[in-house]
Design a protein around this motif. Structure first.
Motif, PDB file in Angstrom:
ATOM      1  N   SER A 195      -4.605  -1.649   3.169  1.00  0.00           N
ATOM      2  CA  SER A 195      -4.983  -2.786   2.322  1.00  0.00           C
ATOM      3  C   SER A 195      -3.823  -3.760   2.234  1.00  0.00           C
ATOM      4  O   SER A 195      -3.073  -3.743   1.265  1.00  0.00           O
ATOM      5  CB  SER A 195      -5.298  -2.285   0.920  1.00  0.00           C
ATOM      6  N   LEU A 196      -3.680  -4.589   3.245  1.00  0.00           N
ATOM      7  CA  LEU A 196      -2.559  -5.537   3.244  1.00  0.00           C
ATOM      8  C   LEU A 196      -3.037  -6.904   3.730  1.00  0.00           C
ATOM      9  O   LEU A 196      -4.155  -7.040   4.209  1.00  0.00           O
ATOM     10  CB  LEU A 196      -1.431  -4.987   4.111  1.00  0.00           C
ATOM     11  N   TYR A 197      -2.154  -7.891   3.588  1.00  0.00           N
ATOM     12  CA  TYR A 197      -2.559  -9.280   3.838  1.00  0.00           C
ATOM     13  C   TYR A 197      -2.316  -9.674   5.295  1.00  0.00           C
ATOM     14  O   TYR A 197      -1.169  -9.648   5.765  1.00  0.00           O
ATOM     15  CB  TYR A 197      -1.832 -10.217   2.876  1.00  0.00           C
ATOM     16  N   GLY A 198      -3.392 -10.041   5.967  1.00  0.00           N
ATOM     17  CA  GLY A 198      -3.339 -10.358   7.393  1.00  0.00           C
ATOM     18  C   GLY A 198      -2.468 -11.550   7.725  1.00  0.00           C
ATOM     19  O   GLY A 198      -1.901 -11.627   8.813  1.00  0.00           O
ATOM     20  N   HIS A 199      -2.332 -12.489   6.798  1.00  0.00           N
ATOM     21  CA  HIS A 199      -1.589 -13.718   7.089  1.00  0.00           C
ATOM     22  C   HIS A 199      -0.107 -13.608   6.744  1.00  0.00           C
ATOM     23  O   HIS A 199       0.619 -14.586   6.844  1.00  0.00           O
ATOM     24  CB  HIS A 199      -2.223 -14.894   6.335  1.00  0.00           C
ATOM     25  N   LEU A 200       0.310 -12.420   6.292  1.00  0.00           N
ATOM     26  CA  LEU A 200       1.726 -12.229   5.947  1.00  0.00           C
ATOM     27  C   LEU A 200       2.378 -11.230   6.907  1.00  0.00           C
ATOM     28  O   LEU A 200       1.695 -10.388   7.496  1.00  0.00           O
ATOM     29  CB  LEU A 200       1.848 -11.706   4.511  1.00  0.00           C
ATOM     30  N   SER A 201       3.688 -11.331   7.039  1.00  0.00           N
ATOM     31  CA  SER A 201       4.420 -10.392   7.895  1.00  0.00           C
ATOM     32  C   SER A 201       4.593  -9.062   7.147  1.00  0.00           C
ATOM     33  O   SER A 201       4.252  -8.965   5.960  1.00  0.00           O
ATOM     34  CB  SER A 201       5.789 -10.974   8.238  1.00  0.00           C
TER      35      SER A 201
ATOM     36  N   ARG B 241       0.889 -17.911   0.591  1.00  0.00           N
ATOM     37  CA  ARG B 241       1.694 -18.471   1.674  1.00  0.00           C
ATOM     38  C   ARG B 241       0.884 -18.492   2.979  1.00  0.00           C
ATOM     39  O   ARG B 241       0.226 -17.519   3.313  1.00  0.00           O
ATOM     40  CB  ARG B 241       2.949 -17.608   1.861  1.00  0.00           C
ATOM     41  N   ARG B 242       0.958 -19.614   3.653  1.00  0.00           N
ATOM     42  CA  ARG B 242       0.254 -19.834   4.935  1.00  0.00           C
ATOM     43  C   ARG B 242      -1.273 -19.759   4.822  1.00  0.00           C
ATOM     44  O   ARG B 242      -1.964 -19.560   5.817  1.00  0.00           O
ATOM     45  CB  ARG B 242       0.733 -18.843   5.998  1.00  0.00           C
TER      46      ARG B 242
ATOM     47  N   MET C  62       2.557 -11.382  12.219  1.00  0.00           N
ATOM     48  CA  MET C  62       1.605 -11.233  11.107  1.00  0.00           C
ATOM     49  C   MET C  62       0.969  -9.837  11.126  1.00  0.00           C
ATOM     50  O   MET C  62       0.747  -9.272  12.197  1.00  0.00           O
ATOM     51  CB  MET C  62       0.473 -12.259  11.201  1.00  0.00           C
TER      52      MET C  62
ATOM     53  N   ILE D 223      -8.854 -14.163  -0.724  1.00  0.00           N
ATOM     54  CA  ILE D 223      -7.664 -13.556  -0.094  1.00  0.00           C
ATOM     55  C   ILE D 223      -7.756 -12.033  -0.253  1.00  0.00           C
ATOM     56  O   ILE D 223      -7.470 -11.283   0.674  1.00  0.00           O
ATOM     57  CB  ILE D 223      -6.365 -14.095  -0.740  1.00  0.00           C
TER      58      ILE D 223
ATOM     59  N   ASN E  45      -9.094  -9.473   2.970  1.00  0.00           N
ATOM     60  CA  ASN E  45      -8.118  -8.497   3.458  1.00  0.00           C
ATOM     61  C   ASN E  45      -8.366  -7.087   2.932  1.00  0.00           C
ATOM     62  O   ASN E  45      -7.592  -6.175   3.224  1.00  0.00           O
ATOM     63  CB  ASN E  45      -6.708  -8.937   3.061  1.00  0.00           C
ATOM     64  N   ASN E  46      -9.433  -6.924   2.144  1.00  0.00           N
ATOM     65  CA  ASN E  46      -9.781  -5.622   1.577  1.00  0.00           C
ATOM     66  C   ASN E  46      -8.629  -5.054   0.738  1.00  0.00           C
ATOM     67  O   ASN E  46      -8.272  -3.885   0.835  1.00  0.00           O
ATOM     68  CB  ASN E  46     -10.141  -4.664   2.734  1.00  0.00           C
ATOM     69  N   THR E  47      -8.027  -5.913  -0.070  1.00  0.00           N
ATOM     70  CA  THR E  47      -6.806  -5.531  -0.777  1.00  0.00           C
ATOM     71  C   THR E  47      -6.998  -5.300  -2.279  1.00  0.00           C
ATOM     72  O   THR E  47      -6.033  -4.985  -2.960  1.00  0.00           O
ATOM     73  CB  THR E  47      -5.720  -6.613  -0.596  1.00  0.00           C
ATOM     74  N   TRP E  48      -8.224  -5.443  -2.771  1.00  0.00           N
ATOM     75  CA  TRP E  48      -8.430  -5.244  -4.209  1.00  0.00           C
ATOM     76  C   TRP E  48      -7.935  -3.876  -4.651  1.00  0.00           C
ATOM     77  O   TRP E  48      -7.297  -3.726  -5.691  1.00  0.00           O
ATOM     78  CB  TRP E  48      -9.905  -5.407  -4.585  1.00  0.00           C
ATOM     79  N   LYS E  49      -8.254  -2.851  -3.847  1.00  0.00           N
ATOM     80  CA  LYS E  49      -7.913  -1.487  -4.288  1.00  0.00           C
ATOM     81  C   LYS E  49      -6.399  -1.304  -4.407  1.00  0.00           C
ATOM     82  O   LYS E  49      -5.929  -0.618  -5.301  1.00  0.00           O
ATOM     83  CB  LYS E  49      -8.552  -0.433  -3.403  1.00  0.00           C
ATOM     84  N   GLN E  50      -5.630  -1.949  -3.497  1.00  0.00           N
ATOM     85  CA  GLN E  50      -4.180  -1.835  -3.590  1.00  0.00           C
ATOM     86  C   GLN E  50      -3.656  -2.590  -4.820  1.00  0.00           C
ATOM     87  O   GLN E  50      -2.778  -2.111  -5.526  1.00  0.00           O
ATOM     88  CB  GLN E  50      -3.546  -2.400  -2.307  1.00  0.00           C
TER      89      GLN E  50
END
Lengths: 310, 254
Positions: free
Chosen positions: A90-96, B15-16, A131, B82, B86-91
């Motif tokens: 579960s991490l952000y695709g647009h970030l490194s 960012r970005r 990324m 966002i 990115n399926n990040t809600w759980k984190q």
């Protein structure tokens, strides 16, 4: 005396709907310093249990204590000491890689040195500005693990962490888990649906099937259960007479052979003697020891046959 | 864990992303179109009488009627996306921050984006008007002054009038995995509002959340600016309150 219990659930139940009860009477008990393998086939309730432990689902019935504190009332304090990886990364695709960890670093109060350390630990220290979405599945999984390790957790919860890893990645992860447990004293709860994947690293196991626990105990206790459920295959000149002679062993006919549950090899010798005394020719007398995988399959297909060891 | 820490992490996540590009693009649209307006002598003559105040007033009208509501619909959808994308809600929800902090830090990022939009809009309006004065030498800007009180009041009213739409759209955006649903609802309500104001002249239109930004720039339509802004703030409190309640109780977001 300090209670060494890290996770303790009491009569935990969860239903997604009136018709579908996902968990029934789950009593997990994980002690400090254990590597606890939480096993069960897909859909057995592993992820639901882990989500309840992390507060992603609200407890409907039962109780959860982590580090001796009630989860419901001490959520933030508990989560500060817990690292987790639930299913897919579960991490952000647009970030490194670094930026992704930087998002969580202030939340956990981790230092920049700690962030660099976990990136090096999972072999992603040199990914630069690449990324996250450009990472391979294995790299994504490793970065998710780095994030789980960022807060230097006392408890690490990993849900199917080997997903997407190649065989060497799986071995590396296994070694890393053992190292974290040994050197940093981390208690680790790792779920999987493949026994062979975790049996080499865990100290304790919990096996869940259709929402209820089928086994819970040390790996040695599982081996004892494995011995207990070994079978002996027998084929004689007169199988009907053999069934009569061995009736108190409850033999089962399976084609040309008889299958008998034995506790140990001494019983195999007793059976052999009985057949000899009955003047029966023995064509086959083969002990068939269950491997752990077969035992796991048995526990998760015919749950009523074996008692829960809790 | 304080709100400021959560807010900083939320800012870092943007960012970005397209949010910042959208902010700049949306802010430049009104000044850009207005630059090509006033080509008729009549319009230009009117502008010459009080260029700063007339230009900024008309810019605010265009912004409030269309561009600001559409911008709100887009940013309140894109920001929660966002996490969904990115399926990040759980984190996020297993990190040691309270759900209220997560909610308000996202809302704060939206406020930053709105204030930046208004600031950039004014800056581009300034560039648009000064460039126009170069092209039309009869438009003498230094002989006129800007009414700063009116200018600040105008911006404050624009901001407050949009809060009702913001509350509703933020609620929709944060609860919906689908990108299309909040955008569709937002555009649909905007069209309905335009019809209410321009065609139906419905007497109770001012109680419709999405109508407020349109009405505040046409005082003849609905006198009582302070009432309108109060209605807008009231709606924002209601919608955001409901959104927070739902966000705190519904744990799994996928």
């Amino acid at each position: 005396m300090r209670d060494s219990s890290i996770i303790k659930t009491t009569a935990l139940e969860y239903s997604y709907s009136k018709e579908f009860q996902a968990l029934a009477d789950i009593n997990l008990h994980i002690q400090r310093g254990q590597i606890y393998g939480f096993l069960g086939p897909n859909g057995s309730g592993k992820t639901t249990t882990l989500r309840l432990l992390l507060g992603l689902l609200k407890v409907q019935q039962g109780n959860i204590e982590i580090f001796g504190q009630e989860l419901h009332t001490n959520r933030s304090d508990i989560l500060r000491k817990v690292g987790s990886l639930i299913e897919s990364p579960s991490l952000y695709g647009h970030l490194s890689a670094r930026e992704n960890l930087e998002v969580y670093r202030p939340i956990y109060g981790a230092s920049i040195a700690r962030m660099d350390h976990v990136l090096q630990l999972v072999g992603l220290g040199q990914t630069g500005r690449k990324m996250f979405r450009q990472f391979s599945l294995g790299m994504k999984q490793r970065l998710a693990l780095a994030l789980a390790l960022l807060p230097q957790p006392e408890l690490l919860i990993l849900d199917e962490p080997t997903n997407g890893l190649d065989p060497s990645g799986i071995i590396e992860l296994r070694e890393l888990i053992k190292k974290l447990n040994r050197e940093e004293g981390m208690t680790i709860l790792v779920s999987s649906h493949i026994l062979s994947e975790v049996e080499k690293m865990v100290t304790h196991l919990g096996i869940i099937f259709k929402g209820s626990m089928q086994f819970q105990g040390s790996i040695q206790e599982l081996f004892r259960l494995q011995e207990y459920s070994s079978r002996l295959l027998v084929h004689t000149s007169d199988n009907d007479a053999a069934i009569r002679a061995l009736y108190h062993y409850h033999p089962e006919r399976s084609g040309e052979t008889l299958s008998i549950t034995i506790k140990d090899f001494k019983q195999a010798a007793e059976i052999s003697r009985t057949l000899f005394e009955q003047d029966l020719d023995i064509y086959l007398l083969q002990p068939k020891v269950h491997d752990l995988e077969q035992l796991f399959i048995d526990l998760t297909t015919t749950p009523t046959l074996t008692p829960s060891h809790e | 864990m304080n709100l400021l820490t959560s807010f900083r992490t939320e800012l870092l996540k943007t960012r970005r992303t397209s949010l910042w590009y959208l902010c700049c693009t949306a802010a430049i649209l009104v000044p850009f179109f207005m630059f090509f307006d006033y080509e008729s002598g009549e319009g230009l003559n009117e502008l010459k009488t009080d260029p700063w105040n007339i230009y900024f007033r008309q810019g605010q009208r265009a912004m409030n009627i269309m561009f600001l509501p559409m911008y709100i619909v887009l940013i309140t959808t894109l920001l929660p996306q966002i996490e969904y994308k990115n399926n990040t809600w759980k984190q996020v929800l297993t990190s040691p921050q309270s759900t209220s902090h997560i909610f308000f830090s996202k809302l704060l990022v939206i406020q930053v984006l709105i204030l930046l939009f208004i600031l950039l809009h004014n800056l581009f309006m300034l560039v648009s008007l000064t460039t126009k004065s170069v092209l039309y030498p009869t438009l003498v800007l230094w002989e006129h002054t800007i009414n700063w009180m009116e200018f600040l009041k105008m911006n404050a009213i624009s901001y407050m009038s949009i809060l009702a739409t913001l509350g509703l759209q933020f609620w929709l955006g944060i609860r919906s995995k689908s990108f299309l649903l909040p955008i569709g609802v937002g555009i649909g309500l905007w069209i309905l509002s335009a019809v209410m104001v321009a065609e139906l002249h419905w007497p109770y239109a001012k109680y419709f959340p999405n109508v407020i930004p349109m009405m505040v720039v046409f005082p003849k339509l609905a006198p009582g600016l302070s009432t309108l802004t109060l209605i807008s703030v009231g709606y924002a409190v209601l919608f955001l309150g409901l959104a927070l309640l739902e966000f705190n109780t519904k744990k799994v977001k996928e």
